[in-house]
Write a protein that holds these residues in place. Structure first.
Motif, short mmCIF file in Angstrom:
data_model
loop_
_atom_site.label_atom_id
_atom_site.label_comp_id
_atom_site.label_asym_id
_atom_site.label_seq_id
_atom_site.Cartn_x
_atom_site.Cartn_y
_atom_site.Cartn_z
N LYS A 32 -21.24 5.03 -6.28
CA LYS A 32 -20.76 5.58 -8.42
C LYS A 32 -21.89 5.63 -8.65
O LYS A 32 -22.05 5.11 -10.12
CB LYS A 32 -19.71 5.21 -8.98
N SER A 33 -22.92 4.51 -8.58
CA SER A 33 -24.02 3.34 -9.52
C SER A 33 -25.23 4.48 -9.49
O SER A 33 -25.64 4.87 -8.75
CB SER A 33 -24.45 2.49 -8.85
N ALA A 34 -25.78 4.58 -9.89
CA ALA A 34 -26.98 5.30 -10.54
C ALA A 34 -27.69 4.98 -10.07
O ALA A 34 -28.80 5.01 -9.32
CB ALA A 34 -26.87 6.47 -11.59
N MET A 35 -28.08 3.30 -10.72
CA MET A 35 -28.98 2.97 -10.12
C MET A 35 -28.94 2.24 -8.95
O MET A 35 -29.63 2.99 -8.05
CB MET A 35 -29.09 1.12 -11.21
N GLY A 36 -28.41 2.48 -8.38
CA GLY A 36 -28.25 2.54 -6.76
C GLY A 36 -28.41 3.47 -6.24
O GLY A 36 -29.53 3.17 -5.21
N ILE A 37 -28.15 4.31 -6.45
CA ILE A 37 -28.76 6.00 -6.06
C ILE A 37 -30.13 6.48 -5.38
O ILE A 37 -30.62 6.93 -5.05
CB ILE A 37 -27.16 6.78 -6.62
N PHE A 38 -30.13 5.73 -7.08
CA PHE A 38 -31.63 6.25 -7.47
C PHE A 38 -32.90 5.23 -6.63
O PHE A 38 -34.01 5.40 -6.66
CB PHE A 38 -31.80 5.86 -8.86
N THR A 39 -32.39 3.76 -6.06
CA THR A 39 -33.30 3.36 -5.26
C THR A 39 -33.47 3.72 -3.79
O THR A 39 -34.57 3.43 -2.89
CB THR A 39 -32.76 1.45 -5.01
N LEU A 40 -32.60 4.31 -3.50
CA LEU A 40 -32.94 5.37 -2.02
C LEU A 40 -34.09 6.35 -2.25
O LEU A 40 -34.16 7.29 -3.22
CB LEU A 40 -31.35 6.24 -1.37
N ASP A 41 -34.48 6.65 -0.65
CA ASP A 41 -35.53 7.55 -0.38
C ASP A 41 -34.47 8.91 -0.43
O ASP A 41 -34.15 8.90 0.84
CB ASP A 41 -35.82 7.59 0.93
N LEU A 42 -34.49 9.65 -1.59
CA LEU A 42 -33.72 10.87 -1.35
C LEU A 42 -34.56 12.08 -0.98
O LEU A 42 -33.18 13.20 -0.94
CB LEU A 42 -32.92 11.04 -2.78
N SER A 43 -35.49 12.12 -0.33
CA SER A 43 -36.01 12.54 0.27
C SER A 43 -35.27 13.06 1.85
O SER A 43 -35.66 14.75 1.91
CB SER A 43 -37.29 12.73 0.40
N LYS A 44 -34.65 12.55 2.34
CA LYS A 44 -33.95 12.99 3.13
C LYS A 44 -32.46 12.15 2.90
O LYS A 44 -32.03 11.93 2.61
CB LYS A 44 -34.74 11.77 4.55
N SER A 45 -31.70 12.98 3.92
CA SER A 45 -30.23 12.92 3.62
C SER A 45 -29.30 11.87 4.16
O SER A 45 -30.54 11.11 4.35
CB SER A 45 -29.42 14.02 5.26
N VAL A 46 -28.47 11.33 3.04
CA VAL A 46 -27.75 10.22 3.38
C VAL A 46 -26.13 10.61 3.93
O VAL A 46 -25.57 11.90 3.37
CB VAL A 46 -27.61 10.14 1.80
N ASP A 47 -25.66 9.68 3.70
CA ASP A 47 -24.19 9.53 4.65
C ASP A 47 -23.51 9.35 3.45
O ASP A 47 -23.80 8.31 2.54
CB ASP A 47 -23.36 8.64 6.33
N VAL A 48 -22.33 9.59 3.34
CA VAL A 48 -21.41 9.44 2.18
C VAL A 48 -19.50 8.98 2.74
O VAL A 48 -19.55 9.95 3.78
CB VAL A 48 -21.16 10.16 1.19
N GLN A 49 -18.57 8.10 2.27
CA GLN A 49 -17.93 7.98 2.77
C GLN A 49 -17.03 8.14 1.90
O GLN A 49 -17.27 6.51 0.76
CB GLN A 49 -18.09 6.52 3.40
N ILE A 50 -15.77 7.75 2.00
CA ILE A 50 -14.30 7.63 0.86
C ILE A 50 -13.86 6.27 0.81
O ILE A 50 -13.96 6.61 2.76
CB ILE A 50 -14.15 8.68 0.36
N HIS A 51 -13.81 5.68 0.89
CA HIS A 51 -12.25 4.90 1.44
C HIS A 51 -11.14 4.57 0.36
O HIS A 51 -11.03 4.01 -0.36
CB HIS A 51 -12.92 3.07 0.89
N SER A 52 -10.56 5.21 1.17
CA SER A 52 -9.33 5.89 0.64
C SER A 52 -8.00 6.34 1.81
O SER A 52 -8.33 6.52 2.84
CB SER A 52 -9.12 7.07 0.42
N ASP A 53 -6.57 6.17 1.61
CA ASP A 53 -5.58 6.29 2.61
C ASP A 53 -5.18 7.20 1.75
O ASP A 53 -4.17 7.96 2.70
CB ASP A 53 -5.05 4.84 2.64
#
Length: 74
Positions: free
Chosen positions: A37-58
Motif C-alpha cells: 500500500k506504500s507508493a514510496m516503497g513500491i517505487f524503490t523496487l526495480d519494476l522492470s521484472k515481476s514481483v510476488d504479492v501476498q495478502i495476509h488474511s483469513d
C-alpha cells in the motif's frame, strides 16, 4: 501471486487497489518485503521484472477478491 508492475501507471493502479483492502499486502522482490500500500516503497523496487504479492488474511471473501483483482496485473 506473481505480478508485473512494469510502468508507473500500472504501479499506481496496483497501489490504489491494494489500499482498498483491510489486510496487509506484501510485495516481495528477492529478500525485500515492501508494504503493497506504500507508493514510496513500491517505487524503490526495480519494476522492470515481476514481483510476488501476498495478502495476509483469513477472510475467504477478501482472499478471493484479492486474487480476482491481482489477475489484472499478471
Amino acid at each position: 501471486i506473481t505480478v508485473n508492475l512494469n510502468d508507473i501507471i500500472t504501479a499506481r493502479k496496483f497501489i490504489n487497489e491494494a489500499s482498498k483492502f483491510i489486510s496487509d499486502i506484501d510485495v516481495i522482490k528477492g529478500r525485500y518485503v515492501i508494504d503493497g500500500k506504500s507508493a514510496m516503497g513500491i517505487f524503490t523496487l526495480d519494476l522492470s521484472k515481476s514481483v510476488d504479492v501476498q495478502i495476509h488474511s483469513d477472510n475467504p471473501y477478501e482472499i478471493k477478491r484479492f486474487n480476482d483483482i491481482m489477475a489484472e496485473f499478471m
